[in-house]
Scaffold this motif. Sequence first.
Motif, short mmCIF file in Angstrom:
data_model
loop_
_atom_site.label_atom_id
_atom_site.label_comp_id
_atom_site.label_asym_id
_atom_site.label_seq_id
_atom_site.Cartn_x
_atom_site.Cartn_y
_atom_site.Cartn_z
N ARG A 129 0.83 -1.21 0.00
CA ARG A 129 0.00 0.00 0.00
C ARG A 129 0.86 1.25 0.00
N ALA A 130 1.99 1.21 0.78
CA ALA A 130 2.86 2.40 0.81
C ALA A 130 3.52 2.63 -0.54
N VAL A 131 4.02 1.57 -1.15
CA VAL A 131 4.64 1.71 -2.47
C VAL A 131 3.63 2.21 -3.49
N SER A 132 2.42 1.67 -3.43
CA SER A 132 1.38 2.13 -4.35
C SER A 132 1.09 3.62 -4.16
N TRP A 133 1.03 4.04 -2.88
CA TRP A 133 0.76 5.47 -2.60
C TRP A 133 1.89 6.34 -3.13
N VAL A 134 3.16 5.90 -2.89
CA VAL A 134 4.29 6.68 -3.37
C VAL A 134 4.32 6.74 -4.89
N LEU A 135 4.10 5.59 -5.54
CA LEU A 135 4.12 5.58 -7.00
C LEU A 135 2.99 6.43 -7.58
N TRP A 136 1.83 6.40 -6.93
CA TRP A 136 0.72 7.20 -7.43
C TRP A 136 1.03 8.69 -7.32
N HIS A 137 1.55 9.12 -6.15
CA HIS A 137 1.82 10.54 -5.97
C HIS A 137 3.08 10.98 -6.69
N ALA A 138 4.04 10.06 -6.90
CA ALA A 138 5.28 10.46 -7.57
C ALA A 138 5.18 10.34 -9.09
N VAL A 139 4.41 9.37 -9.58
CA VAL A 139 4.38 9.12 -11.02
C VAL A 139 2.97 9.23 -11.58
N GLY A 140 2.06 8.51 -10.98
CA GLY A 140 0.73 8.43 -11.55
C GLY A 140 0.00 9.75 -11.57
N ARG A 141 -0.01 10.44 -10.43
CA ARG A 141 -0.73 11.70 -10.38
C ARG A 141 -0.12 12.74 -11.32
N PRO A 142 1.25 12.93 -11.35
CA PRO A 142 1.79 13.87 -12.34
C PRO A 142 1.46 13.48 -13.77
N LEU A 143 1.54 12.18 -14.08
CA LEU A 143 1.19 11.76 -15.44
C LEU A 143 -0.27 12.02 -15.75
N ALA A 144 -1.14 11.74 -14.79
CA ALA A 144 -2.56 12.02 -15.02
C ALA A 144 -2.80 13.52 -15.22
N TRP A 145 -2.12 14.34 -14.38
CA TRP A 145 -2.29 15.80 -14.53
C TRP A 145 -1.75 16.27 -15.87
N THR A 146 -0.55 15.74 -16.29
CA THR A 146 0.04 16.11 -17.59
C THR A 146 -0.88 15.70 -18.72
N TYR A 147 -1.45 14.48 -18.63
CA TYR A 147 -2.35 14.02 -19.69
C TYR A 147 -3.59 14.89 -19.75
N ARG A 148 -4.15 15.20 -18.56
CA ARG A 148 -5.40 15.97 -18.54
C ARG A 148 -5.20 17.43 -18.90
N VAL A 149 -4.11 18.03 -18.38
CA VAL A 149 -3.94 19.48 -18.53
C VAL A 149 -3.15 19.85 -19.78
N VAL A 150 -2.19 18.98 -20.19
CA VAL A 150 -1.31 19.33 -21.30
C VAL A 150 -1.63 18.54 -22.55
N LEU A 151 -1.57 17.19 -22.43
CA LEU A 151 -1.66 16.37 -23.63
C LEU A 151 -3.05 16.41 -24.25
N THR A 152 -4.08 16.41 -23.42
CA THR A 152 -5.42 16.43 -23.98
C THR A 152 -5.71 17.71 -24.76
N PRO A 153 -5.42 18.90 -24.20
CA PRO A 153 -5.64 20.12 -25.02
C PRO A 153 -4.75 20.16 -26.25
N VAL A 154 -3.49 19.74 -26.15
CA VAL A 154 -2.61 19.72 -27.32
C VAL A 154 -3.15 18.78 -28.36
N GLY A 155 -3.63 17.60 -27.95
CA GLY A 155 -4.21 16.65 -28.89
C GLY A 155 -5.43 17.24 -29.59
N HIS A 156 -6.28 17.91 -28.78
CA HIS A 156 -7.46 18.53 -29.39
C HIS A 156 -7.02 19.60 -30.40
#
Length: 207
Positions: A147-174
């Motif tokens: 659970r700790a590793v999952s939390w760290v990976l989510w906050h260190a990798v998953g959440r930034p990637l999700a934010w980048t996809y939602r905020v940057v890549l999606t508008p650029v793609g559109h």
Amino acid sequence: MARGIALVIVVPLRLVWDAVAYCLRHLWRWVLAPVGRALGRLIDVLILTPLGWLWRWVVVPVAKALWWLVDTLLLTPLGWLWRWVVVPVARALWWVVDLVVLTPLGWLWRYVLAPVGRVLGAGLRIVGAALARAWRIAGEVSRAVGRAVSWVLWHAVGRPLAWTYRVVLTPVGHWLRTYALHPAAEVARAVRTATREVWRALFGGPA
């Protein structure tokens, strides 16, 4: 008439029957019976008496002599051997086996193997219980670490990637789809149309 016929037929038959019966009675009385008695005495004298004598003076003494020989030469020595050799030797062997093997084995089992087995059994039960508890604790620790590793990976990798996809890549793609891909597709379709028209004008057939 009938009486005359009966007398003519029956009387001779009765006379013959009476004559035969008379002859048979006298034959039995004066011939067969004496011959039978003589044969009986002859059989008794020639067969039964010698057989009785043979039984009394030959068979019985020989059987007694054979039994005496068997008893003297076989049964009595075997009985003596069994009583004074086999039984004492068997008792001595059993005493030796009991003294050398059975008693030490019983003592070893009672005072060594059984207590050691009980101690080992108790130790194995304790070790098994400890291992089972350690395995459960290790599982809990493993789940917590996961659970700790999952939390760290989510906050260190998953959440930034999700934010980048939602905020940057999606508008650029559109934007690319709207202002680059669609015009490029229109240009490509226009080029294909012009190419077909030129081919048709030059060669007179479909491209």
